[in-house]
Write an enzyme that holds these catalytic residues in place. Sequence first.
Site, PDB file in Angstrom:
ATOM      1  CE  LYS A   1     -10.810  -4.214  -2.081  1.00 10.15           C
ATOM      2  NZ  LYS A   1     -10.031  -3.672  -3.222  1.00 10.15           N
TER       3      LYS A   1
ATOM      4  CG  ASP B   1      -9.530  -1.849  -5.720  1.00  3.18           C
ATOM      5  OD1 ASP B   1     -10.719  -2.200  -5.613  1.00  3.18           O
ATOM      6  OD2 ASP B   1      -8.726  -1.971  -4.772  1.00  3.18           O
TER       7      ASP B   1
ATOM      8  CG  ASP C   1      -4.199  -0.671  -3.570  1.00  2.00           C
ATOM      9  OD1 ASP C   1      -4.595   0.282  -4.266  1.00  2.00           O
ATOM     10  OD2 ASP C   1      -4.972  -1.365  -2.872  1.00  2.00           O
TER      11      ASP C   1
ATOM     12  CD  GLU D   1      -4.838  -3.398  -6.344  1.00  2.00           C
ATOM     13  OE1 GLU D   1      -5.876  -2.986  -5.767  1.00  2.00           O
ATOM     14  OE2 GLU D   1      -4.233  -4.417  -5.994  1.00  2.00           O
TER      15      GLU D   1
ATOM     16  CE  LYS E   1      -4.260  -1.771   0.832  1.00  2.00           C
ATOM     17  NZ  LYS E   1      -5.521  -1.408   0.155  1.00  2.00           N
TER      18      LYS E   1
END
Length: 353
Positions: free
Chosen positions: A257, A230, A179, A205, A149
């Site tokens: 997701k 995403d 991400d 992402e 992240k």
Amino acid sequence: MRMAYAPYRLQFIDPAGTSRGIMRDKLTCFIKIYDENDPEHFGIGEAGIFEGLSREAGAGYELKLLETLANIALGKSTDLTDFPSIQFGLEQAILDYSNGCKGVCFPSPFTQGTGHININGLVWMGRLDEMLRRMEAKIQEGFHCVKIKIGAIDFNDELSLLRRVRERFGPEDIELRVDANGAFSIDNVFPALKALAPFRLHSIEQPIKQGQWEFMRMVCQVSPVPVALDEELIGLNRSGDKREMLEAVSPHYIVLKPSLCGGFSGAKEWIDLAVEKNIGWWVTSALESNVGLSALAQWVATLNPTMAQGLGTGRLFSNNFNAPIALDGPELTFIPEVLPVARAQFASLDWRE
């Protein structure tokens, strides 16, 4: 048939850092489907609410749960198009019930204890020294794909972390994904992508915030790092909207997701569209408990994925549930022997019916 639901707040063992802030807990909601004449046998599912990200989270959420509950008792359907997490939880509960109320939603060799799913290791945001320790731990655990992240601390520190990794491990040893959660802006995204390029990343992402289709298309066209969407998928719950976005942006990958993308059925629609347009995909969890994570893993196993998936979040919470899934290094496995034990733990939840 009857339905009941039970809100539950998951507690993080360690605060989880994202570009949207620090998370210390997360609200979720369990859904139970049962026959009123045999309430001891029930299917269980998890509606993984994501406050601050999911558009459905808010005052109308429990009203939609109550509407769904009432409609099931009446034998009527409920429009859950704009409530993807409830769709996700309800699909799980119905599939579990249909398969014997044993915690199995998608019977396969995976749920019989054979086979595994390769997953990526996840390094949460934090201080540089914290992220270095977490990265070292993931590599020592045997992960060959690690997602980091980025976007919350100094960008130069994040580059330093990537540099440290690449000094020891080439792309043939460790696949690196980053991400950004939309952390970059129109002003700095291109310099950031240029700075990231030397580390030979698998993908980035959501480099910029969602909803900027024309600019995102430009980013995808010129980025030296393949772009995965995403958050861009969230809120696009109708077939026409999904197709329009993919055609407008033309990303390299999409990240699914199901609790934010319309459950298993909605996510499968995204996959079918992506395959049609030669866009890569992988599935990731959205901080569900082990209940939702188990169902998600069972579904992913039926898809025969070819790249690392993002499913290993069950260790994050101090008050998680027993489930038949386990991590063996970078592999997610299923342990059928745990299933009978796992059912009893739901009796103490605050069920509303």
